[in-house]
Design an enzyme around this catalytic site. Structure first.
Site, PDB file in Angstrom:
ATOM      1  N   ASP A 305      27.805  43.907  46.642  1.00  0.00           N
ATOM      2  CA  ASP A 305      27.604  42.824  47.593  1.00  0.00           C
ATOM      3  C   ASP A 305      26.936  43.347  48.865  1.00  0.00           C
ATOM      4  O   ASP A 305      27.170  44.481  49.296  1.00  0.00           O
ATOM      5  CB  ASP A 305      28.976  42.211  47.918  1.00  0.00           C
ATOM      6  N   GLU A 352      22.882  42.746  45.441  1.00  0.00           N
ATOM      7  CA  GLU A 352      22.952  41.404  46.030  1.00  0.00           C
ATOM      8  C   GLU A 352      22.081  41.423  47.271  1.00  0.00           C
ATOM      9  O   GLU A 352      22.477  41.920  48.323  1.00  0.00           O
ATOM     10  CB  GLU A 352      24.403  41.055  46.364  1.00  0.00           C
ATOM     11  N   ASP A 405      29.313  31.770  45.927  1.00  0.00           N
ATOM     12  CA  ASP A 405      29.245  31.303  47.311  1.00  0.00           C
ATOM     13  C   ASP A 405      28.508  29.972  47.449  1.00  0.00           C
ATOM     14  O   ASP A 405      28.427  29.428  48.557  1.00  0.00           O
ATOM     15  CB  ASP A 405      28.558  32.346  48.197  1.00  0.00           C
TER      16      ASP A 405
END
Length: 594
Positions: A305, A352, A405
């Site tokens: 991430d 990401e 998300d």
């Protein structure tokens, strides 16, 4: 992406979102059924969210450990079948009132009491009667292989319990600053508490590795996820010391977050301690090498991430009230990835790379050779030729309709601004006959990206109730659970058929007429048991105990499914738990068929 050289497709489905009777998805029967469903649907990748303990806001991205597993995912039925718990004790536990939502407060109140009860029984067990060795070789091997983090984690959890779960920065100074005398005293007085947390991690590890092995056998790779930062209240921050930007008391000088973006006008103030990259470099990035090595023992592919922070990261004063007060700082860049490759070889990592990207971030991604991500919900700004639009995709990337998300496709299509929606309809040829949701999925599958990952909620065409996380909000996230029976054979065929059109899997076999169910007889039942369990039929007397035959809960699950396919008797999870002997299983099947 060396482990995905061909076009492939997968599903994003958090473990927590699986159905089941114990308040949250876990590594039990439903997880194995889901793997079977993925295989039937032609899906070769199961993407999960971080598997660590949840922290602030119930988020798996704010964990108390970068290495530990979530105790909530331990399958209680397996503990029953190992003699560590009873169905009666589980039945008296409150797991929450709504099977469609995770109630984390109820889990916290009830789940650990069950695990402590299981630990008490486990301590009394011996692998060999009369043997002085208290635990199994399997347990000692687990402890040995995880010694780099396990003891600090168990110390941290024991100290948390002793200090009424207070943040470690609020502990007494000798313990907070890890003075050797304080640590030695804690080890002595909290030895049993440390043993409990080691037991929990052992159970997590063995159950997860069994599930992963099953998935790999079915041709499904596990695509995992780690946050770039550790939580402020974590074993990593407590034990890491100089590896982070902290003062002499261990308090962070600056914290992590991101500037204002698509998700939040004020940016996001995460509060995680920042790495001291100079200190990390002096160790040869040893902590990061250990972290990625551990993660690649859990997963086949790994998403990191907030990749952009390896290039430049947003540093916010620790006393700031919003992320707007931060500034950009320089990250480690390629030096970290060279160190990782030197130590671990070719890296099956996905970056990401969403949000605000500088040219330097794009250069780092290109230099690393790692695939990035494309998200279709970000693609249709009427005023620009977005890099997320399908015609701008490249093979070395992973494409999503939306991530955890984002809201679901159904909700996005209902709430997107008119300009975005008009552009999406025109570019993707969306139409009511096919359905707008399936049309966006079709576009994602048709991308040149090597891997397409579709959230399970989008295949199910669910609305905002199935959104996993809304960034910038503190409550109501990470709660969605699928309904029992969501993973139907009909849906698997639909998924496989559409994915096959875009060469992401083979086409489904033509449907064949269902064969008549075999008549149930004593001999046919014993033959099926012998075949499924790999035991001589002579051993399968009515009094034969499954546990004594070496049959664990998952062997029994496979037997129950085979019984359903062969004789038509559907055995529930609750009934299966109570079945201890071969005779009880035969009696149950006879009863159900009546």
């Amino acid at each position: 992406m060396p482990t995905l050289t061909n076009r492939a497709v997968g599903v994003l489905m958090p473990v927590s979102s699986l159905p089941g009777p114990y308040g949250i998805g876990c590594f039990g029967r439903e997880a194995y059924r889901f793997v079977d469903f993925l295989a039937q649907a032609g899906q070769t990748v199961w993407q999960v969210l971080p598997l660590g303990p949840t922290g602030y806001g119930d988020s798996p991205y704010q964990s108390c450990s970068a290495f530990a597993g979530n105790p909530y995912f331990i399958d209680l039925d397996r503990l029953v079948n190992e003699g560590l718990l009873t169905h009666d004790l589980i039945g008296r536990t409150d797991f929450g009132a709504d099977p469609g939502r995770v109630d984390y407060a109820a889990l916290y109140r009830g789940r650990f009491a069950l695990l402590r009860a299981a630990y008490a029984v486990w301590k009394r067990q011996r692998p060999v009667p009369g043997c002085e060795t208290p635990y199994s070789d399997e347990y000692y091997r687990f402890v040995f292989l995880n010694d780099s983090w396990l003891e600090d984690y168990c110390l941290y959890m024991a100290a948390k319990e002793e200090n009424h779960m207070a943040h470690w920065l609020e502990w007494p100074k000798p313990l907070r600053t890890r003075q050797p005398e304080a640590l030695a005293a804690l080890k002595e007085r909290a030895a049993d508490e440390m043993g409990f947390w080691a037991f929990v991690q052992f159970q997590f590890s063995r159950q997860w590795q069994a599930l992963k092995a099953y998935a790999n056998q079915r041709g499904v790779k596990i695509f995992g996820d780690i946050p770039i930062y550790v939580s402020a209240d974590s074993a990593d921050a407590w034990a890491g010391g100089s590896l982070f930007e902290v003062d002499g008391e261990g308090r962070p000088r600056r914290v992590a977050g991101c500037p204002p973006d698509y998700f939040s006008a004020d940016g996001q103030l995460w509060g995680n301690p920042l790495y001291d990259w100079n200190a990390q470099a002096k160790t040869g990035y040893a902590w990061w090498i250990g972290r990625v090595r551990h993660a690649l023992g859990l997963y086949d592919l790994l998403r990191i991430d907030h990749f952009r922070a390896f290039d430049t990261y947003w540093a916010i004063p620790a006393d700031a009230t919003t992320a707007r007060e931060g500034k950009w700082e320089q990250g480690p860049g390629m030096a970290l990835f060279r160190a990782l490759e030197d130590a671990l070889g070719e890296l099956p990592i996905v970056a990401e790379n969403l949000g605000l990207l500088f040219d330097s971030v794009r250069r780092l991604l290109a230099d690393s050779g790692l695939p990035g991500m494309k998200v279709l919900q970000f693609a249709f700004d009427p005023g620009c030729d977005s890099e997320y639009l399908p015609h701008n995709h490249i093979p070395n990337c992973v494409v999503y309709p939306g991530t955890h998300d984002n809201t679901t496709l159904k909700d996005w299509l209902a709430t997107a601004n008119p300009g975005e929606l008009a552009k999406a309809k025109a570019m993707l040829g969306l139409n009511k006959e096919e359905g707008y949701v399936r049309g966006v999925i079709r576009a994602a599958l048709g991308s040149v990206a090597r891997l397409t990952v579709i959230p399970m909620a989008d295949w199910l065409e669910l609305g905002p109730e199935a959104r996993i996380n809304a960034p910038g909000t503190g409550t109501g996230n990470w709660q969605w659970r699928a309904e029992e029976g969501f993973d139907t054979p009909a849906l698997a065929r639909q998924m496989r058929s559409l994915c096959a059109v875009f060469a992401r899997c083979s086409a489904p076999e033509p449907e064949q007429e269902k064969q008549p169910v075999q008549p149930f007889t004593h001999g046919a039942f014993l033959a099926l048991c012998a075949d499924q369990l790999g035991r001589p039929a002579a051993q399968l007397t009515p009094e034969a105990d499954f546990a004594e035959l070496g049959v664990d809960s998952f062997d029994k699950v496979g037997l129950a499914l085979a019984i359903e396919d062969t004789f038509g008797a559907v055995i529930s999870d609750e009934d299966l738990i109570d079945v201890k002997t071969v005779g009880q299983m035969e009696y149950l099947v006879e009863y159900l068929l009546k």
